[in-house]
Design a protein around this motif. Structure first.
Motif, PDB file in Angstrom:
ATOM      1  N   ALA A 168      -3.320   1.540 -12.645  1.00  0.00           N
ATOM      2  CA  ALA A 168      -1.868   0.745 -12.652  1.00  0.00           C
ATOM      3  C   ALA A 168      -1.723  -0.037 -11.470  1.00  0.00           C
ATOM      4  O   ALA A 168      -2.002   0.296 -10.336  1.00  0.00           O
ATOM      5  N   SER A 169      -1.087  -1.072 -11.681  1.00  0.00           N
ATOM      6  CA  SER A 169      -0.876  -2.065 -10.670  1.00  0.00           C
ATOM      7  C   SER A 169       0.555  -1.743 -10.061  1.00  0.00           C
ATOM      8  O   SER A 169       1.547  -1.266 -10.678  1.00  0.00           O
ATOM      9  N   PRO A 170       0.703  -1.889  -8.729  1.00  0.00           N
ATOM     10  CA  PRO A 170       2.172  -1.746  -8.095  1.00  0.00           C
ATOM     11  C   PRO A 170       3.176  -2.939  -8.608  1.00  0.00           C
ATOM     12  O   PRO A 170       2.927  -4.019  -9.313  1.00  0.00           O
ATOM     13  N   PRO A 171       4.480  -2.643  -8.347  1.00  0.00           N
ATOM     14  CA  PRO A 171       5.441  -3.437  -8.671  1.00  0.00           C
ATOM     15  C   PRO A 171       5.402  -4.812  -8.153  1.00  0.00           C
ATOM     16  O   PRO A 171       4.828  -5.007  -7.006  1.00  0.00           O
ATOM     17  N   GLU A 172       5.660  -6.013  -8.900  1.00  0.00           N
ATOM     18  CA  GLU A 172       5.603  -7.373  -8.186  1.00  0.00           C
ATOM     19  C   GLU A 172       6.160  -7.460  -6.638  1.00  0.00           C
ATOM     20  O   GLU A 172       5.834  -8.175  -5.936  1.00  0.00           O
ATOM     21  N   TYR A 173       7.496  -6.608  -6.634  1.00  0.00           N
ATOM     22  CA  TYR A 173       7.834  -6.720  -5.499  1.00  0.00           C
ATOM     23  C   TYR A 173       7.445  -6.489  -4.332  1.00  0.00           C
ATOM     24  O   TYR A 173       7.294  -7.161  -3.214  1.00  0.00           O
ATOM     25  N   LEU A 174       6.567  -5.285  -4.436  1.00  0.00           N
ATOM     26  CA  LEU A 174       5.787  -4.725  -3.297  1.00  0.00           C
ATOM     27  C   LEU A 174       4.629  -5.514  -3.244  1.00  0.00           C
ATOM     28  O   LEU A 174       3.948  -5.492  -1.966  1.00  0.00           O
ATOM     29  N   LYS A 175       4.022  -6.133  -4.184  1.00  0.00           N
ATOM     30  CA  LYS A 175       2.931  -7.031  -3.909  1.00  0.00           C
ATOM     31  C   LYS A 175       3.202  -8.147  -3.165  1.00  0.00           C
ATOM     32  O   LYS A 175       2.634  -8.617  -2.443  1.00  0.00           O
ATOM     33  N   GLU A 176       4.538  -8.825  -3.505  1.00  0.00           N
ATOM     34  CA  GLU A 176       4.883 -10.069  -2.942  1.00  0.00           C
ATOM     35  C   GLU A 176       5.496  -9.701  -1.343  1.00  0.00           C
ATOM     36  O   GLU A 176       5.207 -10.578  -0.175  1.00  0.00           O
ATOM     37  N   GLN A 214       5.031  -6.774   0.522  1.00  0.00           N
ATOM     38  CA  GLN A 214       4.347  -5.843   1.420  1.00  0.00           C
ATOM     39  C   GLN A 214       2.791  -5.892   1.076  1.00  0.00           C
ATOM     40  O   GLN A 214       1.792  -5.155   1.797  1.00  0.00           O
ATOM     41  N   GLY A 215       2.351  -6.891   0.212  1.00  0.00           N
ATOM     42  CA  GLY A 215       0.819  -7.037   0.128  1.00  0.00           C
ATOM     43  C   GLY A 215       0.335  -5.915  -0.592  1.00  0.00           C
ATOM     44  O   GLY A 215      -0.687  -5.461  -0.361  1.00  0.00           O
ATOM     45  N   VAL A 216       0.955  -4.993  -1.064  1.00  0.00           N
ATOM     46  CA  VAL A 216       0.661  -3.712  -1.798  1.00  0.00           C
ATOM     47  C   VAL A 216      -0.327  -4.249  -2.971  1.00  0.00           C
ATOM     48  O   VAL A 216       0.134  -4.895  -3.665  1.00  0.00           O
ATOM     49  N   THR A 217      -1.702  -3.867  -3.007  1.00  0.00           N
ATOM     50  CA  THR A 217      -2.515  -3.887  -4.067  1.00  0.00           C
ATOM     51  C   THR A 217      -2.698  -2.730  -4.940  1.00  0.00           C
ATOM     52  O   THR A 217      -3.370  -2.849  -6.073  1.00  0.00           O
ATOM     53  N   LYS A 218      -2.417  -1.615  -4.744  1.00  0.00           N
ATOM     54  CA  LYS A 218      -2.354  -0.528  -5.326  1.00  0.00           C
ATOM     55  C   LYS A 218      -1.068   0.372  -5.439  1.00  0.00           C
ATOM     56  O   LYS A 218      -0.168   0.166  -4.805  1.00  0.00           O
ATOM     57  N   LEU A 219      -1.068   0.997  -6.728  1.00  0.00           N
ATOM     58  CA  LEU A 219       0.206   1.705  -7.088  1.00  0.00           C
ATOM     59  C   LEU A 219       0.169   3.200  -6.474  1.00  0.00           C
ATOM     60  O   LEU A 219      -0.828   3.990  -6.993  1.00  0.00           O
ATOM     61  N   TYR A 220       0.918   3.385  -5.383  1.00  0.00           N
ATOM     62  CA  TYR A 220       0.561   4.829  -4.526  1.00  0.00           C
ATOM     63  C   TYR A 220       1.685   5.830  -5.097  1.00  0.00           C
ATOM     64  O   TYR A 220       2.861   5.580  -5.591  1.00  0.00           O
TER      65      TYR A 220
END
Length: 238
Positions: A88-96, A98-104
């Motif tokens: 699963a991908s993390p929310p777009e907000y966290l990607k944008e 915080q640069g998160v690439t994984k759903l923790y």
């Protein structure tokens, strides 16, 4: 009785109080799951709503409660740090932001649909620990604080915990060098002692039911434990 089992009993009491509210509201149970028979794992998620998101909050701590024929056999603390979903991908907000690439696991309850979040949390826990869970219970600090206020005052080493349990636990963890599990234990033990008083236990149940109605305690699937409440009642869990 070990502190892990005491924590589980407190959580299950909260859980069953909420389930009784559901049973009263719907007058039925549609779940085929019978946790009074065989082995089951229950995932407890401690959510912190102070981290703003569409969903209920960030997962601060988790436990897997294993039951056999309705009896608590084991409680395993799950520390969310580093646990990610395999696909699963993390929310777009966290990607944008915080640069998160994984759903923790920490962010698994991001979605406003709590059933979506709890399913993701179950999958993360299973992938990282091997524990497959049947039921999920989400509890917020507001629920715990309401319970403490209902049966308090609660003292830990002479300090009144009434007010903000999460602040107390974090202080124990960061300033007293306790693990999160030890800090939770320090709060739960006096709660166990307090509800041995029948009048306080009654207040505990009323507070738990109210918190369930407010959404501070969430159960998925929400009718899965009605059979336990009917078959055992509260007293046998103490």
């Amino acid at each position: 009785m070990s502190w892990k089992k005491k924590i589980a009993i407190i959580i299950l009491l909260i859980f069953i109080a909420g389930i009784l509210f559901v049973a009263y509201e719907y007058q039925t149970t549609s779940s085929d799951l019978n946790v009074l028979e065989g082995d089951h794992n229950i995932l407890i998620l401690c959510a912190d709503p102070s981290e703003k998101r569409p969903g209920i909050g960030a997962v601060d701590m988790a436990f897997v409660v294993h039951t056999h024929d309705g009896n608590i056999e084991n409680v395993t603390p799950i520390y969310p740090g580093g646990m990610a979903h395999p696909t699963a991908s993390p929310p777009e907000y966290l990607k944008e932001t915080q640069g998160v690439t994984k759903l923790y696991l920490h962010d698994s309850l991001w979605d406003a649909n709590v059933e979506t979040g709890t399913k993701l949390a179950q999958e993360i826990v299973q992938y990282n620990t091997g524990y497959k869970t049947d039921v999920v219970v989400v509890v917020t600090p507001d629920a715990i604080d309401a319970l403490i206020n209902a049966i308090g005052p609660i003292y830990v080493n002479g300090t009144d915990v009434t007010g903000s349990s999460i602040a107390f636990v974090r202080n124990e963890q960061y300033n007293e060098n306790m693990s999160r599990g030890e800090a939770v234990k320090s709060v739960m033990n006096p709660m166990i002692d307090a509800i041995k008083d029948k009048s306080k236990f009654s207040a505990f149940l009323q507070a738990a039911t109210a918190q369930y109605a407010l959404g501070n305690i969430v159960v998925v699937p929400k009718d899965a434990f009605v059979k336990i409440a009917i078959a055992y009642g509260f007293k046998s869990l103490l």
